[in-house]
Design a protein around this motif. Sequence first.
Motif, PDB file in Angstrom:
ATOM      1  N   UNK A 133       0.819  -1.213   0.000  1.00 18.78           N
ATOM      2  CA  UNK A 133       0.000   0.000   0.000  1.00 18.78           C
ATOM      3  C   UNK A 133       0.856   1.268   0.000  1.00 18.78           C
ATOM      4  N   UNK A 134       1.977   1.263   0.726  1.00 18.82           N
ATOM      5  CA  UNK A 134       2.792   2.479   0.815  1.00 18.82           C
ATOM      6  C   UNK A 134       3.428   2.835  -0.529  1.00 18.82           C
ATOM      7  N   UNK A 135       3.496   1.877  -1.441  1.00 19.08           N
ATOM      8  CA  UNK A 135       4.023   2.138  -2.776  1.00 19.08           C
ATOM      9  C   UNK A 135       2.907   2.547  -3.736  1.00 19.08           C
ATOM     10  N   UNK A 136       1.752   1.907  -3.604  1.00 21.48           N
ATOM     11  CA  UNK A 136       0.668   2.091  -4.575  1.00 21.48           C
ATOM     12  C   UNK A 136      -0.501   2.923  -4.059  1.00 21.48           C
ATOM     13  N   UNK A 137      -0.351   3.548  -2.904  1.00 22.79           N
ATOM     14  CA  UNK A 137      -1.490   4.249  -2.287  1.00 22.79           C
ATOM     15  C   UNK A 137      -2.101   5.303  -3.203  1.00 22.79           C
ATOM     16  N   UNK A 138      -1.296   5.859  -4.100  1.00 23.99           N
ATOM     17  CA  UNK A 138      -1.809   6.877  -5.024  1.00 23.99           C
ATOM     18  C   UNK A 138      -2.892   6.323  -5.931  1.00 23.99           C
ATOM     19  N   UNK A 139      -2.859   5.030  -6.174  1.00 23.17           N
ATOM     20  CA  UNK A 139      -3.775   4.400  -7.124  1.00 23.17           C
ATOM     21  C   UNK A 139      -4.870   3.594  -6.440  1.00 23.17           C
ATOM     22  N   UNK A 140      -4.892   3.582  -5.109  1.00 19.29           N
ATOM     23  CA  UNK A 140      -5.797   2.728  -4.352  1.00 19.29           C
ATOM     24  C   UNK A 140      -6.663   3.566  -3.418  1.00 19.29           C
ATOM     25  N   UNK A 141      -7.802   3.028  -2.963  1.00 19.91           N
ATOM     26  CA  UNK A 141      -8.566   3.710  -1.915  1.00 19.91           C
ATOM     27  C   UNK A 141      -7.721   3.815  -0.643  1.00 19.91           C
ATOM     28  N   UNK A 142      -7.979   4.819   0.154  1.00 21.43           N
ATOM     29  CA  UNK A 142      -7.262   4.953   1.424  1.00 21.43           C
ATOM     30  C   UNK A 142      -7.574   3.756   2.315  1.00 21.43           C
ATOM     31  N   UNK A 143      -6.532   3.214   2.903  1.00 21.64           N
ATOM     32  CA  UNK A 143      -6.700   2.117   3.854  1.00 21.64           C
ATOM     33  C   UNK A 143      -6.827   2.713   5.251  1.00 21.64           C
TER      34      UNK A 143
END
Length: 357
Positions: A85-95
Amino acid sequence: MNSLEDIISSWKKFDWEEKLSNVLNKKVKLLEERIECLKNTREKTSIWKLILSDGQDFLPVVLKIYKLPLKENHRLEINMYQKAYHIYHEFMPKLYWLEPKVNGNETWMFTECMQPLRGQIKLTPSHLERIIPTVAKFHALTYDERFLQYADLFDSTLPHFDSKEKVKERTKGIKKAKENLDLAMIDPNLKELVAPRYKIIKKILKKGPVFFPEMEESGQCLVHGDLHVHNICCENANDEKGDWKVSLIDWESAKHYPCWYDLVVLVELLIDFRSDWQQSEDEIRNQCVKVYSQEMLKYGITFNEEPLNLLKKAYLQRTLEKKLSSHLEKVLNGGKSTLLKRYLEKIEVWGKDLGLY
């Protein structure tokens, strides 16, 4: 299968109100009367939409519940949020929160509730050009050797294009396609459609399981794997001028594959489904490939083959190894397929253009 009572009971038992309040930096309360079930199947997942309130504003949250033993695709999606998530968070919903071992055999994951693109606008070909930059940026992070610096973020559940498991899976799919083609030739609902291309496709299938060996060298990266419009969200879809803020949901099909597989689903399958786009499909396809190639160039990525051919090869590989068999089987079992005719036509035309026969 989870029930509304399960959600409310576990919410209180595990004190998620306090946990999420800490994450959100404000006191929030669950509005029990507004809990909505989005999906609840026997496949060991359920998805819920929760509404939290701080007394003034409302915050929609998605709760996804996975039951043990985890299926590989569920373990993959959890891993994407736990480790990557810390790498792809820009493309994913907030966790917001992820907690395993809930009630002994469940993992509960709370994420931002994104606004799906579908339903906001009537999708046109030009809208694809506003989605593709995000896809290219996502692909560029792990393109070819760049994947190595992030490889430890993924466990053995991440499928790889050239793995023994995938070669075995392709071989099985091609065998099934041959069998279903033979059955189609004696099926009154299919014979007329299949017969003109039967010999050509049987000849092509003998060249599998990898129909284009150069696909392995065409540039592999982490791909979403299921990049249709249902899994694309956008905060500002009605903004005709600014850049779209695009996010992707449902990461269960992520894999290390040639980058063009995502473009097949995003562009080519959409053209297949949209008969109103097919009169100008060459123009749409060429423009999307051009935009993608230009965006990848911004990250220093070029292709060693004509990009349009790479898209077509990925489409044919995907179709021949799996989709042809499944859509033939669907019709053989009495169902309907809106894609089968397109698959057969493109195997014939593109197969010849790309040297498969």
